[in-house]
Write an enzyme that holds these catalytic residues in place. Structure first.
Site, PDB file in Angstrom:
ATOM      1  N   PRO A 270       8.836   2.940   2.178  1.00 47.82           N
ATOM      2  CA  PRO A 270      10.275   2.823   1.911  1.00 47.82           C
ATOM      3  C   PRO A 270      10.759   3.947   1.000  1.00 47.82           C
ATOM      4  CG  PRO A 270       9.031   1.292   0.539  1.00 47.82           C
ATOM      5  CD  PRO A 270       8.031   1.958   1.454  1.00 47.82           C
ATOM      6  N   THR A 271      11.803   4.631   1.410  1.00 51.44           N
ATOM      7  CA  THR A 271      12.383   5.678   0.546  1.00 51.44           C
ATOM      8  C   THR A 271      13.905   5.563   0.615  1.00 51.44           C
ATOM      9  OG1 THR A 271      12.319   7.300   2.344  1.00 51.44           O
ATOM     10  CG2 THR A 271      10.465   7.312   0.819  1.00 51.44           C
TER      11      THR A 271
ATOM     12  N   HIS B  86       3.807   5.670  -6.573  1.00 48.35           N
ATOM     13  CA  HIS B  86       5.190   5.989  -6.212  1.00 48.35           C
ATOM     14  C   HIS B  86       5.322   7.500  -5.911  1.00 48.35           C
ATOM     15  CE1 HIS B  86       8.993   3.529  -6.454  1.00 48.35           C
ATOM     16  NE2 HIS B  86       9.520   4.701  -6.192  1.00 48.35           N
TER      17      HIS B  86
ATOM     18  N   GLY C  39       0.730  11.109  -2.089  1.00 53.92           N
ATOM     19  CA  GLY C  39       0.067  12.407  -1.981  1.00 53.92           C
ATOM     20  C   GLY C  39      -0.448  12.758  -0.603  1.00 53.92           C
TER      21      GLY C  39
ATOM     22  N   LYS D 228       3.714  -3.652  -4.088  1.00 51.76           N
ATOM     23  CA  LYS D 228       3.645  -2.183  -3.980  1.00 51.76           C
ATOM     24  C   LYS D 228       3.659  -1.530  -5.366  1.00 51.76           C
ATOM     25  CE  LYS D 228       6.052   1.754  -1.877  1.00 51.76           C
ATOM     26  NZ  LYS D 228       6.622   2.516  -2.989  1.00 51.76           N
TER      27      LYS D 228
ATOM     28  N   TYR E 275      13.588  -4.168  -4.666  1.00 53.22           N
ATOM     29  CA  TYR E 275      13.641  -3.923  -6.108  1.00 53.22           C
ATOM     30  C   TYR E 275      14.293  -5.154  -6.700  1.00 53.22           C
ATOM     31  CZ  TYR E 275      12.475   1.079  -6.366  1.00 53.22           C
ATOM     32  OH  TYR E 275      11.828   2.273  -6.339  1.00 53.22           O
TER      33      TYR E 275
ATOM     34  N   ARG F 121      13.163  11.767 -14.768  1.00 50.63           N
ATOM     35  CA  ARG F 121      13.226  12.951 -13.899  1.00 50.63           C
ATOM     36  C   ARG F 121      14.257  13.936 -14.454  1.00 50.63           C
ATOM     37  NH1 ARG F 121      13.359   8.998  -8.710  1.00 50.63           N
ATOM     38  NH2 ARG F 121      11.455   7.886  -9.236  1.00 50.63           N
TER      39      ARG F 121
ATOM     40  N   ARG G 199       6.245   9.759  -8.984  1.00 44.98           N
ATOM     41  CA  ARG G 199       7.658   9.860  -9.361  1.00 44.98           C
ATOM     42  C   ARG G 199       8.016   9.039 -10.597  1.00 44.98           C
ATOM     43  NH1 ARG G 199      11.003  11.599  -5.396  1.00 44.98           N
ATOM     44  NH2 ARG G 199      12.703  10.126  -5.729  1.00 44.98           N
TER      45      ARG G 199
ATOM     46  N   THR H 251       8.315  -3.893  -4.897  1.00 43.04           N
ATOM     47  CA  THR H 251       7.913  -2.724  -5.681  1.00 43.04           C
ATOM     48  C   THR H 251       7.863  -3.103  -7.151  1.00 43.04           C
ATOM     49  OG1 THR H 251       8.912  -1.299  -4.038  1.00 43.04           O
ATOM     50  CG2 THR H 251       8.484  -0.317  -6.199  1.00 43.04           C
TER      51      THR H 251
HETATM   52  C1  LIG Z   1      12.964  10.301  -2.252  1.00 45.08           C
HETATM   53  C2  LIG Z   1      12.111   9.114  -2.424  1.00 45.08           C
HETATM   54  C3  LIG Z   1      12.683   7.858  -2.568  1.00 45.08           C
HETATM   55  C4  LIG Z   1      11.879   6.716  -2.722  1.00 45.08           C
HETATM   56  N1  LIG Z   1      12.474   5.502  -2.804  1.00 45.08           N
HETATM   57  C5  LIG Z   1      11.693   4.395  -2.918  1.00 45.08           C
HETATM   58  C6  LIG Z   1      12.287   3.112  -2.939  1.00 45.08           C
HETATM   59  O1  LIG Z   1      13.509   2.972  -2.846  1.00 45.08           O
HETATM   60  N2  LIG Z   1      11.462   2.043  -3.065  1.00 45.08           N
HETATM   61  C7  LIG Z   1      10.099   2.174  -3.167  1.00 45.08           C
HETATM   62  O2  LIG Z   1       9.388   1.192  -3.277  1.00 45.08           O
HETATM   63  N3  LIG Z   1       9.520   3.393  -3.125  1.00 45.08           N
HETATM   64  C8  LIG Z   1      10.274   4.500  -3.000  1.00 45.08           C
HETATM   65  N4  LIG Z   1       9.687   5.722  -2.939  1.00 45.08           N
HETATM   66  C9  LIG Z   1       8.211   5.837  -3.013  1.00 45.08           C
HETATM   67  C10 LIG Z   1       7.579   5.761  -1.631  1.00 45.08           C
HETATM   68  O3  LIG Z   1       7.707   4.484  -1.070  1.00 45.08           O
HETATM   69  C11 LIG Z   1       6.089   6.115  -1.672  1.00 45.08           C
HETATM   70  O4  LIG Z   1       5.456   5.285  -2.609  1.00 45.08           O
HETATM   71  C12 LIG Z   1       5.829   7.582  -2.022  1.00 45.08           C
HETATM   72  O5  LIG Z   1       6.797   8.419  -1.453  1.00 45.08           O
HETATM   73  C13 LIG Z   1       4.449   7.963  -1.516  1.00 45.08           C
HETATM   74  O6  LIG Z   1       4.119   9.257  -1.904  1.00 45.08           O
HETATM   75  P1  LIG Z   1       4.285  10.551  -0.951  1.00 45.08           P
HETATM   76  O7  LIG Z   1       5.732  10.871  -0.934  1.00 45.08           O
HETATM   77  O8  LIG Z   1       3.468  11.572  -1.652  1.00 45.08           O
HETATM   78  O9  LIG Z   1       3.767  10.184   0.414  1.00 45.08           O
HETATM   79  C14 LIG Z   1      10.468   6.868  -2.775  1.00 45.08           C
HETATM   80  C15 LIG Z   1       9.887   8.124  -2.614  1.00 45.08           C
HETATM   81  C16 LIG Z   1      10.687   9.238  -2.443  1.00 45.08           C
HETATM   82  C17 LIG Z   1      10.022  10.578  -2.251  1.00 45.08           C
END
Ligand SMILES: Cc1cc2nc3c(=O)[nH]c(=O)nc-3n(C[C@H](O)[C@H](O)[C@H](O)COP(=O)(O)O)c2cc1C
Length: 413
Positions: free
Chosen positions: A80-81, A281, A314, A257, A132, A167, A284, A158
């Site tokens: 999820p992003t 995450h 990663g 998560k 969330y 950030r 992040r 999450t």
């Molecule tokens: C731009 C962005 C937004 C994200 N938003 C969420 C989110 O809303 N909820 C969540 O559980 N994880 C979020 N994530 C984390 C991702 O679900 C995931 O854990 C992470 O991107 C995995 O790492 P990777 O980008 O290196 O593959 C986000 C990641 C990115 C890059």
């Protein structure tokens, strides 16, 4: 460059970088504080090696896998992003379509622009919903019930975002949530006319700035509007009782998560979770967090067969996916890789990213002589430690090298 010419995920990243305003690209691409965790996530993968095996007929190898009683065409799913809808006009629909076509799960973030009902109606496939927790639990439980009614199969709670990551680059770039126009981010948008017209412009032409379609009515609003105070999307009072309450109201699979400690994984299982996602995450949130691939074996050893362990953070290559599977993950979630693809060319770009993974996973499986996903195990990986290679399948040797307790108590997993 056309997406078909992208040879790997890093090429798609370059395409995304060229298309997106800097504040948006950095929001997607970067980590937090000194970006130690972000870099460690990749570095840790590089320190693990696959152990190629020869002279086995691998011509009939298969990438499909069964997770939660369902067959998926590859051992990966979409993480999820919240930013997909800003990568491309209606980016969530585009990415969900690519996931469905590839036969893998798609996870929708709480903060997405497209509603869960629209994703279910227009796309379908294997749909997972991310949650969330809001300070007002009643509102979060409304979202959970909505996801169940819309047919989402799994809920990803999450737990590693109870406070926002620090950030600094976002603040320097003039980017914040909620989004506010300012001189910095406007001039950045103006210098990316393609994104301005094809993404922002289309939203504005079709009803104005996008809104957070999965928020309850009390919190809904344009992404530029405030939802401050006690109604914040994150809650630093999130605790195990919340997980219990979610277990009571969510009928589907419940996944936690953001787990990095075996004890937290165990506790999740005790409270009825169907799975844990080992994740930081994507580097992040907590910059001092370990690389998830390095703690994955401990979590897997702790929970044994009592739950399903998933993994993210990663991953940029099919060989990374295979390494995580070898260390006990049942499925690997992909975050930025498909965001880059979606930013480059919508559904076609997301498809390209998934095609790249399919090819690379298949190649890596051939190289270690694995015919099926369930054949992949710790015997296929070795760690670089103190200048020596230590096979994962020999826990005592590994422990001696590291001078720590054996990490691989459950040989053969
Ligand atoms: C731009 C962005 C937004 C994200 N938003 C969420 C989110 O809303 N909820 C969540 O559980 N994880 C979020 N994530 C984390 C991702 O679900 C995931 O854990 C992470 O991107 C995995 O790492 P990777 O980008 O290196 O593959 C986000 C990641 C990115 C890059």
């Amino acid at each position: 460059m056309r997406v078909e010419d992208a040879q790997n995920i890093f090429d798609l990243r370059e395409m995304a970088k060229a298309k997106l305003p800097k504040w948006l690209f950095e929001f997607v691409d970067r980590g937090t504080e000194d970006e130690v965790a972000l870099h460690n996530n990749r570095g840790a993968f590089e320190r693990i090696q696959l152990r190629p095996r020869m002279l086995v007929d691998v011509s009939g190898r298969k990438l499909d896998t069964t997770v939660y009683g369902k067959e998926h065409k590859m051992p990966i799913g979409i993480a999820p992003t919240g930013a997909v809808g800003m990568m491309w006009y209606q980016g969530e629909l585009e990415l969900a379509r690519a996931a469905k076509a590839a036969g893998i799960p798609f996870s929708l973030a709480t903060g997405s622009i497209t509603s869960m009902e629209e994703i279910a109606d227009k796309v379908g496939g294997t749909l997972w919903m991310q949650l969330y927790m809001w300070a007002d639990r009643r509102l979060s439980h409304q979202l959970v019930r909505r996801a169940s009614a819309a047919g989402f199969e799994s809920l990803l709670v999450t737990v590693d975002g109870v406070v926002a990551g620090n950030r600094e680059y976002n603040r320097r770039n003039g980017f914040a949530v909620p989004f506010r126009y300012n001189r910095k981010n406007i001039s950045d948008v103006l210098s990316h006319p393609g994104w301005m017209l094809k993404v922002l412009g289309r939203y504005i032409a079709n009803g104005g700035m996008p809104n957070r379609a999965n928020f309850p009515d009390e919190l809904k609003g344009k992404i530029t509007s405030d939802y401050g105070g006690t109604k914040e999307t994150r809650s630093d009072s999130l605790c195990w009782d919340d997980l219990k309450a979610l277990r009571d109201i969510w009928p589907g699979k419940l996944l936690v998560k953001g787990i990095l400690h075996p004890d937290d994984a165990m506790k999740s299982v005790e409270l009825g979770a169907d799975g844990v996602i080992v994740s930081n995450h994507g580097g992040r949130n907590c910059d001092a967090a370990p690389a998830p691939i390095e703690v994955l074996p401990d979590v897997v050893a702790a929970v044994g067969d009592r739950t399903t362990v998933l993994f993210d953070s990663g991953v940029r290559r099919g060989s990374d996916v295979v390494k995580a599977l070898a260390l006990g993950a049942k499925m690997v979630l992909i975050g930025r890789s498909t965001l880059y693809g979606t930013a480059a060319a919508g559904e076609a770009g997301a498809k390209r990213a998934l095609d790249i993974y399919r090819g690379e996973i298949s190649r890596a499986m051939a190289q270690i002589a694995a015919l099926k996903v369930s054949d992949i195990g710790p015997q296929h990986v070795a760690f670089q430690e103190e200048g020596r290679l230590v096979p994962a399948a020999q826990p005592e040797a590994r422990a001696r090298a590291a001078n720590v307790q054996p990490l691989f108590a459950q040989e053969g997993r």
